[in-house]
Design an enzyme around this catalytic site. Sequence first.
Site, PDB file in Angstrom:
ATOM      1  CG  ASP A  42      -1.935   1.135   1.149  1.00 32.64           C
ATOM      2  OD1 ASP A  42      -1.912   2.168   0.279  1.00 32.64           O
ATOM      3  OD2 ASP A  42      -3.129   0.632   1.888  1.00 32.64           O
ATOM      4  NE  ARG A  44      -4.295   3.074   0.226  1.00 33.04           N
ATOM      5  CZ  ARG A  44      -5.505   2.834   0.428  1.00 33.04           C
ATOM      6  NH1 ARG A  44      -6.975   2.945   0.027  1.00 33.04           N
ATOM      7  NH2 ARG A  44      -5.462   1.575   1.095  1.00 33.04           N
TER       8      ARG A  44
END
Length: 118
Positions: A42, A44
């Site tokens: 991930d 983000r």
Amino acid sequence: MLLYLAQEGRGIGLANKLRAYTLQDGGLDTVDADQVLGFGDDERQYAVAVDMLNALNIDQVQLLTNNPLKMEALRQGGIEVVSRQALYGSVTDHNQRYLNAKATRGGHLLEDVLSGQR
């Protein structure tokens, strides 16, 4: 308040998300597809969400998410997550493998929907 962060495909961007879909069509799960493209589980970042909330003088939220990393990122940024509301769609033959990968490999809180409860 709804915050939108332009972080398509867990932060890898729309073009790479489409590339990952092609790899998933070839049998990889969502995490493996991103890794083949050179990305982590991930990518983000949530500091901008913390900054937005701080700019609005908001220090507590009810978060709509299945992702425990979002909750932890906000907490680390000084935002109190007073509650979490799960977001579920329907489990279908087309998304079950994807949702299972998000739960087992990404730690997403999807037990209720994957077990047929809601």
